[in-house]
Scaffold this motif. Structure first.
Motif, PDB file in Angstrom:
ATOM      1  N   TYR A  38       0.516  -1.205   0.060  1.00  0.00           N
ATOM      2  CA  TYR A  38      -0.067   0.167   0.185  1.00  0.00           C
ATOM      3  C   TYR A  38       1.004   1.286   0.107  1.00  0.00           C
ATOM      4  CZ  TYR A  38      -3.619   3.491   1.488  1.00  0.00           C
ATOM      5  OH  TYR A  38      -4.977   4.339   1.220  1.00  0.00           O
ATOM      6  N   THR A  95       0.917   3.662  -3.057  1.00  0.00           N
ATOM      7  CA  THR A  95       0.157   4.874  -2.544  1.00  0.00           C
ATOM      8  C   THR A  95       1.816   6.457  -2.969  1.00  0.00           C
ATOM      9  OG1 THR A  95      -0.682   4.943  -0.912  1.00  0.00           O
ATOM     10  CG2 THR A  95      -0.138   7.102  -1.202  1.00  0.00           C
ATOM     11  N   LYS A 115      -5.726   6.325  -7.524  1.00  0.00           N
ATOM     12  CA  LYS A 115      -5.915   6.173  -6.402  1.00  0.00           C
ATOM     13  C   LYS A 115      -7.912   5.917  -6.005  1.00  0.00           C
ATOM     14  CE  LYS A 115      -3.312   9.428  -3.900  1.00  0.00           C
ATOM     15  NZ  LYS A 115      -3.253  11.070  -3.729  1.00  0.00           N
TER      16      LYS A 115
END
Length: 349
Positions: A318, A322, A338
């Motif tokens: 994650y 990101t 996103k």
């Protein structure tokens, strides 16, 4: 946003309306002389195999296109075209699943009997798979022939189909009956199978369709492709994890990866982490139908704390995803990526 008439448009209902239009065009395709029998067959085959899933891949073309247009209102025609591309992905998926089920000798799919298991269908399903695949260029020709990105669309679908079939091939030859050998299984092999078999068509293809519609050149978006492929791999690792540790009520199926000798992320991790004694257990009991064998493997997974190992993998992935997304120069492309990540992070099914 409410419509002028006060009703709120249900995206799923709108999407399904487009399916009906495309279906009726295909059932009246002038390249073939239809009879009642042939038309009924194809209609029944389409209704059984194309719209039955969650339709995530198809719907995400529309979502992605909306985000790329940064909140501008889309015309009816734009919504229709984005939906048509979404349905082309669902058609591609149906084509693979119909043939996949024959190869795997499966019994059920999406809570109903596999198409080839129906009494009057049998091996005709192989030709139905070919028909499903051929419907895609028919849809593209009818609705996109005049678009400047028409050739790019054809190229994209051809390329992704080739990648998916090649991924399927690596998966199939790795699990040939009578050649079951756990020592072939490794993280790089798992990654290759997933990247080609699933990630291209499930994650990259919907966004690539939206980018082409928005007038973008795909060659300038290799970063987007890389992020989406990584997301697809993360998604499959979750799937492997849920197959063993998910609750059947939530995931809607009972996992069989252990019995099926799948090159699952869990078994690959177990091979990495286990001692000699545990390795013996893995080699002896993995890929066996017997519930005792399966529970021995699950007990071993618990001893190795694979739930903890997965939790760590999840948070690392994650963070990495990101930061890759946030390094993208375009805010609207960031928003697309996103929204994808938001849909899959920490999912339970």
């Amino acid at each position: 946003m409410a419509n002028p008439d006060g009703a709120v448009a249900d995206p799923m209902a709108k999407f399904l309306e487009v399916y009906s239009v495309l279906k009726s065009e295909l059932l009246n395709d002038p390249a073939f002389e239809w009879t009642d029998g042939s038309r009924q067959w194809v209609e029944r085959m389409l209704d059984y195999n194309v719209p039955g899933g969650k339709l995530n891949r198809g719907l995400s073309v529309i979502d992605s296109y909306k985000l790329l247009k940064e909140g501008q209102d889309l015309s009816e025609n734009e919504v229709f075209l984005a939906s048509a591309l979404g349905w082309c992905i669902e058609w591609l998926q149906a084509y693979f699943l119909v043939l996949d089920d024959i190869m795997d000798n499966s019994h059920t799919r999406r809570g109903q009997l596999c198409w080839f298991r129906l009494p009057k269908v049998g091996m005709i399903a192989a030709n139905d798979g070919i028909l499903l695949r051929n419907h895609i260029p028919r849809i593209l020709k009818k609705h996109f022939r005049e678009k400047p990105y028409y050739v790019d669309l054809l190229d994209l679908f051809n390329e992704v189909e080739f990648q998916t079939a090649s991924g399927q091939m690596i998966d199939l030859i790795t699990t040939i009956e009578g050649e079951k050998d756990l020592s072939k299984y490794s993280l790089p092999l798992h990654r290759r199978i997933v990247q080609y078999k699933t990630a291209y068509y499930s994650f990259y293809l919907p966004v690539a369709c939206a980018l082409l519609m928005a007038g973008e050149n795909l060659e300038k978006h290799t970063l987007v492709k890389d992020v989406l492929i990584d997301m697809g791999i993360y998604f499959q690792v979750q799937d492997d994890y849920l197959d063993c540790f998910g609750e059947p009520e939530k995931i809607g199926k009972i996992g069989t990866d252990i019995e099926d000798f799948k090159c699952s992320w869990l078994v690959v991790k177990a091979l990495e982490l286990c001692n000699e004694e545990q390795k013996k257990t893995l080699f002896e009991h993995y890929g066996k139908e017997n519930p005792d064998d399966v529970s021995k493997i699950k007990a071993l997974y618990n001893d190795l704390n694979l739930q903890g190992v997965f939790a760590e993998f999840e948070s690392k992935s994650y963070e990495k995803l990101t930061s890759s997304i946030e390094s993208h120069p375009s805010k609207s492309v960031q928003a697309v990526l996103k929204s994808f990540l938001g849909k899959i992070y920490k999912r339970q099914k």
